[in-house]
Design a protein around this motif. Structure first.
Motif, PDB file in Angstrom:
ATOM      1  N   TYR A  17       0.891  -1.162   0.000  1.00 16.73           N
ATOM      2  CA  TYR A  17       0.000   0.000   0.000  1.00 16.73           C
ATOM      3  C   TYR A  17       0.923   1.204   0.000  1.00 16.73           C
ATOM      4  O   TYR A  17       1.527   1.512   1.028  1.00 16.73           O
ATOM      5  N   PRO A  29      -1.454 -11.871  14.326  1.00 14.41           N
ATOM      6  CA  PRO A  29      -1.965 -10.714  15.070  1.00 14.41           C
ATOM      7  C   PRO A  29      -2.560  -9.643  14.157  1.00 14.41           C
ATOM      8  O   PRO A  29      -2.439  -9.733  12.928  1.00 14.41           O
ATOM      9  N   ASN A  30      -3.175  -8.661  14.777  1.00 12.37           N
ATOM     10  CA  ASN A  30      -3.671  -7.483  14.053  1.00 12.37           C
ATOM     11  C   ASN A  30      -2.605  -6.912  13.155  1.00 12.37           C
ATOM     12  O   ASN A  30      -1.467  -6.730  13.594  1.00 12.37           O
ATOM     13  N   GLY A  31      -2.987  -6.622  11.920  1.00 14.99           N
ATOM     14  CA  GLY A  31      -2.051  -5.937  11.039  1.00 14.99           C
ATOM     15  C   GLY A  31      -1.031  -6.846  10.375  1.00 14.99           C
ATOM     16  O   GLY A  31      -0.152  -6.374   9.656  1.00 14.99           O
ATOM     17  N   ALA A  32      -1.143  -8.167  10.585  1.00 18.66           N
ATOM     18  CA  ALA A  32      -0.169  -9.103  10.005  1.00 18.66           C
ATOM     19  C   ALA A  32      -0.303  -9.210   8.486  1.00 18.66           C
ATOM     20  O   ALA A  32       0.646  -9.605   7.806  1.00 18.66           O
ATOM     21  N   GLY A  33      -1.494  -8.888   7.985  1.00 18.69           N
ATOM     22  CA  GLY A  33      -1.715  -8.966   6.541  1.00 18.69           C
ATOM     23  C   GLY A  33      -2.752 -10.007   6.138  1.00 18.69           C
ATOM     24  O   GLY A  33      -2.899 -10.320   4.960  1.00 18.69           O
ATOM     25  N   LYS A  34      -3.499 -10.520   7.108  1.00 20.06           N
ATOM     26  CA  LYS A  34      -4.463 -11.592   6.820  1.00 20.06           C
ATOM     27  C   LYS A  34      -5.558 -11.119   5.861  1.00 20.06           C
ATOM     28  O   LYS A  34      -5.861 -11.793   4.876  1.00 20.06           O
ATOM     29  N   SER A  35      -6.135  -9.963   6.169  1.00 19.04           N
ATOM     30  CA  SER A  35      -7.203  -9.458   5.294  1.00 19.04           C
ATOM     31  C   SER A  35      -6.658  -9.119   3.914  1.00 19.04           C
ATOM     32  O   SER A  35      -7.336  -9.331   2.897  1.00 19.04           O
ATOM     33  N   THR A  36      -5.455  -8.617   3.888  1.00 23.62           N
ATOM     34  CA  THR A  36      -4.842  -8.289   2.592  1.00 23.62           C
ATOM     35  C   THR A  36      -4.709  -9.549   1.730  1.00 23.62           C
ATOM     36  O   THR A  36      -4.972  -9.514   0.524  1.00 23.62           O
ATOM     37  N   GLU A  80     -12.304 -13.736  10.111  1.00 19.84           N
ATOM     38  CA  GLU A  80     -12.668 -13.479  11.512  1.00 19.84           C
ATOM     39  C   GLU A  80     -14.081 -13.944  11.849  1.00 19.84           C
ATOM     40  O   GLU A  80     -14.941 -13.141  12.229  1.00 19.84           O
ATOM     41  N   ALA A 123       2.552  -4.818   2.881  1.00 17.45           N
ATOM     42  CA  ALA A 123       1.606  -5.559   3.732  1.00 17.45           C
ATOM     43  C   ALA A 123       1.873  -7.056   3.660  1.00 17.45           C
ATOM     44  O   ALA A 123       1.730  -7.761   4.657  1.00 17.45           O
ATOM     45  N   GLN A 173      -8.010 -14.584  14.389  1.00 21.87           N
ATOM     46  CA  GLN A 173      -7.102 -14.178  15.463  1.00 21.87           C
ATOM     47  C   GLN A 173      -7.138 -15.202  16.584  1.00 21.87           C
ATOM     48  O   GLN A 173      -6.193 -15.316  17.352  1.00 21.87           O
ATOM     49  N   GLU A 179     -14.717  -9.697   6.939  1.00 20.04           N
ATOM     50  CA  GLU A 179     -14.660  -9.283   8.339  1.00 20.04           C
ATOM     51  C   GLU A 179     -15.776  -8.269   8.594  1.00 20.04           C
ATOM     52  O   GLU A 179     -15.991  -7.363   7.795  1.00 20.04           O
TER      53      GLU A 179
HETATM   54  P1  ATP Z   1      -6.654  -7.170  11.141  1.00 21.52           P
HETATM   55  O1  ATP Z   1      -6.876  -8.451  11.826  1.00 21.52           O
HETATM   56  O2  ATP Z   1      -6.467  -6.004  12.068  1.00 21.52           O
HETATM   57  O3  ATP Z   1      -7.620  -6.877  10.034  1.00 21.52           O
HETATM   58  P2  ATP Z   1      -4.790  -8.122   9.214  1.00 21.52           P
HETATM   59  O4  ATP Z   1      -3.858  -9.209   9.603  1.00 21.52           O
HETATM   60  O5  ATP Z   1      -5.979  -8.510   8.448  1.00 21.52           O
HETATM   61  O6  ATP Z   1      -5.211  -7.300  10.474  1.00 21.52           O
HETATM   62  P3  ATP Z   1      -4.313  -6.237   7.136  1.00 21.52           P
HETATM   63  O7  ATP Z   1      -5.621  -5.552   7.355  1.00 21.52           O
HETATM   64  O8  ATP Z   1      -4.181  -7.084   5.947  1.00 21.52           O
HETATM   65  O9  ATP Z   1      -3.923  -7.083   8.422  1.00 21.52           O
HETATM   66  O10 ATP Z   1      -3.170  -5.123   7.145  1.00 21.52           O
HETATM   67  C1  ATP Z   1      -1.810  -5.397   6.888  1.00 21.52           C
HETATM   68  C2  ATP Z   1      -1.026  -4.091   6.903  1.00 21.52           C
HETATM   69  O11 ATP Z   1      -1.388  -3.273   5.801  1.00 21.52           O
HETATM   70  C3  ATP Z   1      -1.276  -3.245   8.145  1.00 21.52           C
HETATM   71  O12 ATP Z   1      -0.068  -2.618   8.488  1.00 21.52           O
HETATM   72  C4  ATP Z   1      -2.292  -2.222   7.687  1.00 21.52           C
HETATM   73  O13 ATP Z   1      -2.173  -1.040   8.427  1.00 21.52           O
HETATM   74  C5  ATP Z   1      -1.914  -2.022   6.239  1.00 21.52           C
HETATM   75  N1  ATP Z   1      -3.084  -1.704   5.376  1.00 21.52           N
HETATM   76  C6  ATP Z   1      -4.177  -2.470   5.219  1.00 21.52           C
HETATM   77  N2  ATP Z   1      -5.020  -1.910   4.334  1.00 21.52           N
HETATM   78  C7  ATP Z   1      -4.444  -0.750   3.932  1.00 21.52           C
HETATM   79  C8  ATP Z   1      -4.821   0.282   3.011  1.00 21.52           C
HETATM   80  N3  ATP Z   1      -5.939   0.235   2.313  1.00 21.52           N
HETATM   81  N4  ATP Z   1      -3.948   1.322   2.869  1.00 21.52           N
HETATM   82  C9  ATP Z   1      -2.783   1.376   3.560  1.00 21.52           C
HETATM   83  N5  ATP Z   1      -2.385   0.432   4.423  1.00 21.52           N
HETATM   84  C10 ATP Z   1      -3.188  -0.612   4.611  1.00 21.52           C
END
Ligand code: ATP
Length: 219
Positions: free
Chosen positions: A13, A37-44, A143, A18, A176, A71
């Motif tokens: 991003y 954990p939060n922010g690991a990149g799972k949703s990405t 989630e 990510a 999570q 989610e």
């Molecule tokens: P969560 O459980 O909190 O959703 P996650 O494991 O799914 O966390 P992601 O949402 O994939 O993690 O985010 C991975 C990284 O990319 C994080 O650092 C997040 O801040 C960043 N990120 C996610 N979406 C965007 C976006 N649209 N623009 C910029 N950064 C992003």
């Protein structure tokens, strides 16, 4: 055969990375967990699977139809349960709501209710049902347990396991709650800061002190 095959996936991003070289497979009929954990990149990762985000490099291949339970459920609160289901059935060869009621009988008595009036667990069930409308070979659930009471989560987990066993629908469970994910799935990937730091059969991962410490509250 792999239903999902991700190789060396990099997603950025802007200047933030990510996902930093993630490889992962989900076999036909398999139930696989992605924890971290939060922010690991799972949703990405799931968004890359469904084509919502574009990889900077690497490959993503999905062999069958993929349906995504996002989610936060993302239902239309003012529409009925049945109308929410219908919104998942816009593709050709989609299911009829009646078939989804057979798969998730608990939805029958809710069919005319406004989605916004349902409990969190009921809404999650509708979100799963809406995904099933597409007759997917793979379902990615982001989630499942978020914000739900353990008993409600256990009920939903039983439904997912039954779908997997009965219909052979492959499941990628993004969680999570590693304890739940390990109980439900045969294999898991642990994602931290955009990289896979551990992977393997859940029973083996649960015995790894590092994974148990970080995700299961100790060995
Ligand atoms: P969560 O459980 O909190 O959703 P996650 O494991 O799914 O966390 P992601 O949402 O994939 O993690 O985010 C991975 C990284 O990319 C994080 O650092 C997040 O801040 C960043 N990120 C996610 N979406 C965007 C976006 N649209 N623009 C910029 N950064 C992003």
């Amino acid at each position: 055969m792999s239903m999902v095959r991700v190789r060396d996936l990099v997603v950025r991003y802007g200047s933030a990375t990510a996902l930093d070289g993630v490889s992962l497979t989900v076999g036909s009929g398999e139930m696989v967990a992605l924890v971290g954990p939060n922010g690991a990149g799972k949703s990405t990762l799931v968004n890359a699977l469904s084509g919502v985000v574009r990889p900077a490099s690497g490959t993503v291949r999905v062999a069958g139809r993929l349906a995504h339970v996002p989610e936060g459920r993302r239902l239309f609160p003012d529409l009925t349960v049945e109308d929410n289901l219908r919104l998942g059935g816009w593709r050709s060869r989609s299911r009829d709501p009646a078939e989804v009621y057979e798969l998730l009988p608990a939805l029958v008595r809710l069919r005319s209710r406004r989605a916004g009036s349902l409990s969190g667990g009921e809404q999650q069930m509708v979100a799963v049902g809406r995904a099933l409308m597409a007759r997917p070979e793979v379902i990615a659930v982001d989630e499942l347990s978020l914000g739900l009471a353990p008993m409600v989560v256990a009920g939903l987990a039983r439904h997912l396991a039954a779908l997997n066993a009965g219909r052979g629908t492959a499941v990628l469970l993004i969680e999570q709650n590693a304890r739940l994910a390990f109980r439900l799935c045969s294999r898991a990937y642990v994602l931290e800061a955009g990289r896979v730091v551990a992977e393997g059969p859940c029973a083996e991962l649960a015995r790894s002190p590092r994974v148990a410490d970080a995700y299961l509250g100790g060995p």
